[in-house]
Design a protein around this motif. Structure first.
Motif, short mmCIF file in Angstrom:
data_model
loop_
_atom_site.label_atom_id
_atom_site.label_comp_id
_atom_site.label_asym_id
_atom_site.label_seq_id
_atom_site.Cartn_x
_atom_site.Cartn_y
_atom_site.Cartn_z
N GLN A 200 0.87 -1.18 0.00
CA GLN A 200 0.00 0.00 0.00
C GLN A 200 0.90 1.22 0.00
O GLN A 200 1.80 1.33 0.84
CB GLN A 200 -0.91 0.02 1.22
CG GLN A 200 -1.83 1.25 1.26
CD GLN A 200 -2.88 1.14 2.34
OE1 GLN A 200 -3.86 0.41 2.20
NE2 GLN A 200 -2.68 1.87 3.43
N ILE A 201 0.67 2.12 -0.95
CA ILE A 201 1.52 3.29 -1.07
C ILE A 201 1.56 4.06 0.25
O ILE A 201 0.54 4.24 0.92
CB ILE A 201 1.04 4.20 -2.23
CG1 ILE A 201 2.07 5.31 -2.51
CG2 ILE A 201 -0.34 4.78 -1.96
CD1 ILE A 201 1.81 6.06 -3.80
N GLY A 202 2.76 4.46 0.63
CA GLY A 202 2.94 5.22 1.85
C GLY A 202 3.17 4.38 3.09
O GLY A 202 3.52 4.91 4.15
N SER A 203 3.00 3.07 3.00
CA SER A 203 3.23 2.18 4.14
C SER A 203 4.68 1.68 4.11
O SER A 203 5.30 1.62 3.04
CB SER A 203 2.28 0.98 4.09
OG SER A 203 0.95 1.40 4.25
N PRO A 204 5.23 1.29 5.25
CA PRO A 204 6.59 0.74 5.27
C PRO A 204 6.72 -0.46 4.35
O PRO A 204 5.83 -1.32 4.32
CB PRO A 204 6.79 0.35 6.75
CG PRO A 204 5.84 1.22 7.50
CD PRO A 204 4.65 1.38 6.61
N VAL A 205 7.81 -0.51 3.58
CA VAL A 205 7.96 -1.59 2.61
C VAL A 205 8.08 -2.95 3.28
O VAL A 205 7.77 -3.98 2.66
CB VAL A 205 9.17 -1.35 1.68
CG1 VAL A 205 8.97 -0.12 0.82
CG2 VAL A 205 10.47 -1.27 2.47
N ASP A 206 8.52 -2.99 4.53
CA ASP A 206 8.64 -4.27 5.22
C ASP A 206 7.35 -4.69 5.93
O ASP A 206 7.33 -5.67 6.67
CB ASP A 206 9.81 -4.25 6.21
CG ASP A 206 9.66 -3.21 7.30
OD1 ASP A 206 8.67 -2.44 7.27
OD2 ASP A 206 10.54 -3.15 8.19
N GLN A 207 6.27 -3.94 5.67
CA GLN A 207 4.97 -4.27 6.25
C GLN A 207 3.91 -4.29 5.16
O GLN A 207 3.11 -3.37 5.01
CB GLN A 207 4.60 -3.26 7.34
CG GLN A 207 5.55 -3.24 8.52
CD GLN A 207 5.21 -2.16 9.52
OE1 GLN A 207 4.03 -1.82 9.71
NE2 GLN A 207 6.22 -1.60 10.17
N PRO A 208 3.87 -5.35 4.33
CA PRO A 208 2.87 -5.43 3.27
C PRO A 208 1.46 -5.45 3.84
O PRO A 208 1.25 -5.89 4.98
CB PRO A 208 3.19 -6.73 2.55
CG PRO A 208 4.27 -7.39 3.30
CD PRO A 208 4.73 -6.52 4.40
N GLN A 209 0.51 -4.97 3.02
CA GLN A 209 -0.88 -5.03 3.52
C GLN A 209 -1.45 -6.43 3.41
O GLN A 209 -2.42 -6.77 4.09
CB GLN A 209 -1.76 -4.01 2.80
CG GLN A 209 -2.01 -4.27 1.32
CD GLN A 209 -3.17 -3.43 0.80
OE1 GLN A 209 -4.21 -3.36 1.44
NE2 GLN A 209 -2.99 -2.79 -0.34
N ALA A 210 -0.85 -7.28 2.57
CA ALA A 210 -1.30 -8.67 2.48
C ALA A 210 -0.15 -9.52 1.95
O ALA A 210 0.64 -9.08 1.11
CB ALA A 210 -2.50 -8.80 1.55
N ILE A 211 -0.08 -10.73 2.47
CA ILE A 211 0.90 -11.70 1.96
C ILE A 211 0.29 -13.09 2.09
O ILE A 211 -0.30 -13.42 3.12
CB ILE A 211 2.25 -11.60 2.71
CG1 ILE A 211 3.26 -12.60 2.14
CG2 ILE A 211 2.07 -11.81 4.21
CD1 ILE A 211 4.68 -12.32 2.58
N GLU A 212 0.41 -13.88 1.03
CA GLU A 212 -0.10 -15.25 1.06
C GLU A 212 1.00 -16.19 0.59
O GLU A 212 1.65 -15.94 -0.43
CB GLU A 212 -1.32 -15.41 0.15
CG GLU A 212 -1.86 -16.84 0.18
CD GLU A 212 -3.01 -17.06 -0.78
OE1 GLU A 212 -4.16 -17.12 -0.31
OE2 GLU A 212 -2.76 -17.18 -1.99
N VAL A 213 1.19 -17.25 1.35
CA VAL A 213 2.14 -18.29 0.99
C VAL A 213 1.38 -19.60 0.87
O VAL A 213 0.62 -19.98 1.78
CB VAL A 213 3.26 -18.42 2.05
CG1 VAL A 213 4.15 -19.62 1.73
CG2 VAL A 213 4.09 -17.15 2.13
N SER A 214 1.56 -20.27 -0.26
CA SER A 214 0.93 -21.57 -0.50
C SER A 214 2.04 -22.60 -0.70
O SER A 214 2.99 -22.35 -1.43
CB SER A 214 0.03 -21.53 -1.73
OG SER A 214 -0.93 -20.49 -1.62
#
Length: 400
Positions: free
Chosen positions: A338-352
């Motif tokens: 999300q623009i403006g958020s810390p790059v090391d804190q994604p708004q979503a991450i999914e691992v399969s």
């Protein structure tokens, strides 16, 4: 995180994979854009002590005109290469040589990878890089604690391992490219491999520009095609595939002497155009049966542009999961910013994941690897600059 519950890669009944080599017009654009970003990063570090705001991810190649013939033809109209984007052009009142840099990057890249092109005569470079907007330049400089802030809302995807077809397609193009750089100068760097697998049968369509200076007759040309086909068959055999058919330069009409003969080894010399972002994805392949994003990573800055960072991170996470966790045989990763958020804190991450263990049982190991790669995003710029990490190849990182 979840279990990967649908077939992919080798588990599919039908699969399509493509790779465009270094001399393909689209790949040329990607390469020049990425090398421009790396050159800017080095320039900024040298002159300013830090990497400044830039995104030079727009490149367009307008093909030229040529008259190939056995024994050597000529270029009659040069290729035109337009490099566009945004870059900081001054620092503390000092102008930086951005205009000269674009021409230098192109000259060095062609000298290394396509030396058949005379950069003073056969190609014209148009530098359209301009200063960035005030808001994005300001966003680039801001931090949240130690973390930089994302300059876009974007997603990145990655998976591992490569399927057997993906491995073969990648290996065939890479091997032919190495031959072209070595003792087989008749092979041009504009190589495209399309692979289709139906069940156990693989069919490869190989387009390979042949350089006229090293070919003296139609018989010579046909011999080169047979050699290319033999090399591809051998590579497939080395990867356990015997059930294979292939065609080299399928559009040829030898009877009319209408063949894929070039002066320089790239179709860009005679009207074939190219554009950054239209070719290989971050792992060097085009894989419509895999999770993909249309995000063009080449040329984006390596500090805050999540369109680049998250595609790199997703690929690295997937690769580490299959290498470091014994119970994982296959992994996919998707990350959204999300623009403006810390790059090391994604708004979503999914691992399969798929393997002998379930995702719910491997949560701690998966979480640790994801957290480690996100924590080290700040080092991506340095790794890219020294070549330990690169886009358009697999694996992305080659000296962990």
């Amino acid at each position: 995180m979840r279990d990967l519950d649908h077939p992919s890669g080798d588990l599919l009944d039908f699969e399509i994979v493509e790779r465009k080599g270094l001399g393909h017009p689209d790949t040329i654009c990607d390469e020049i854009a990425e090398q421009m970003s790396l050159a800017l990063s080095r320039l900024y570090l040298l002159e300013c002590g830090k990497v400044l705001h830039h995104n030079v991810d727009k490149a367009l190649l307008a093909g030229g005109a040529s008259s190939p013939r056995f024994g050597g033809g000529e270029i009659s109209r040069p290729i035109e290469l337009f490099v566009a984007g945004r870059a900081t052009g001054s620092f503390q009142g000092k102008d930086l040589p951005i205009e000269d840099l674009a021409h230098q990057v192109a000259a060095e890249w062609f000298a290394k990878h396509l030396p058949t092109i005379d950069t003073g005569r056969d190609i014209k470079v148009r530098n359209l890089v301009r200063p960035g907007s005030a808001d994005l330049t300001d966003l680039f400089a801001r931090r949240s604690g130690r973390a930089r802030l994302a300059n876009d809302t974007s997603c990145g995807v990655g998976y591992a391992p490569l399927s057997r077809l993906e491995t073969i397609v990648y290996a065939v193009e890479a091997h032919l490219g190495a031959m072209a750089q070595g003792r087989h100068q008749e092979i041009g760097r504009d190589i495209k491999v399309m692979g289709i697998r139906q069940g156990e049968h693989i069919h490869l369509t190989i387009a390979c520009a042949i350089i006229d200076h090293f070919v003296h007759s139609l018989a010579d040309y046909l011999d080169i095609k047979r050699m290319i086909a033999a090399v591809a068959r051998q590579i497939a055999k080395e990867h356990g595939v015997e059930n294979i058919s292939l065609e080299v330069n399928a559009a040829d009409n030898p009877t009319a002497c209408s063949i894929y003969l070039t002066v320089t080894g790239t179709s860009a010399e005679a009207g074939d155009d190219g554009e950054a972002g239209r070719g290989n994805r971050i792992n060097g392949l085009i894989t419509p049966f895999r999770p993909m994003t249309m995000e063009s990573v080449a040329g984006k800055n390596p500090l805050t542009h999540v369109g680049k960072l998250y595609n790199i991170a997703a690929g690295l996470i997937a690769q580490r999961l299959i290498e470091d966790v014994a119970d994982i045989a296959e992994a996919q990763c998707l990350i959204v910013s999300q623009i403006g958020s810390p790059v090391d804190q994604p708004q979503a991450i999914e691992v399969s994941v798929r393997g002998s263990g379930r995702a719910s049982e491997l949560g701690n190991e998966i979480t640790a690897i994801v957290a480690d790669e996100l924590c080290h995003l700040e080092s991506v710029a340095e790794e890219l600059t020294r070549g330990a990490l690169a886009v358009g190849r697999w694996p992305l990182r080659q000296d962990r």
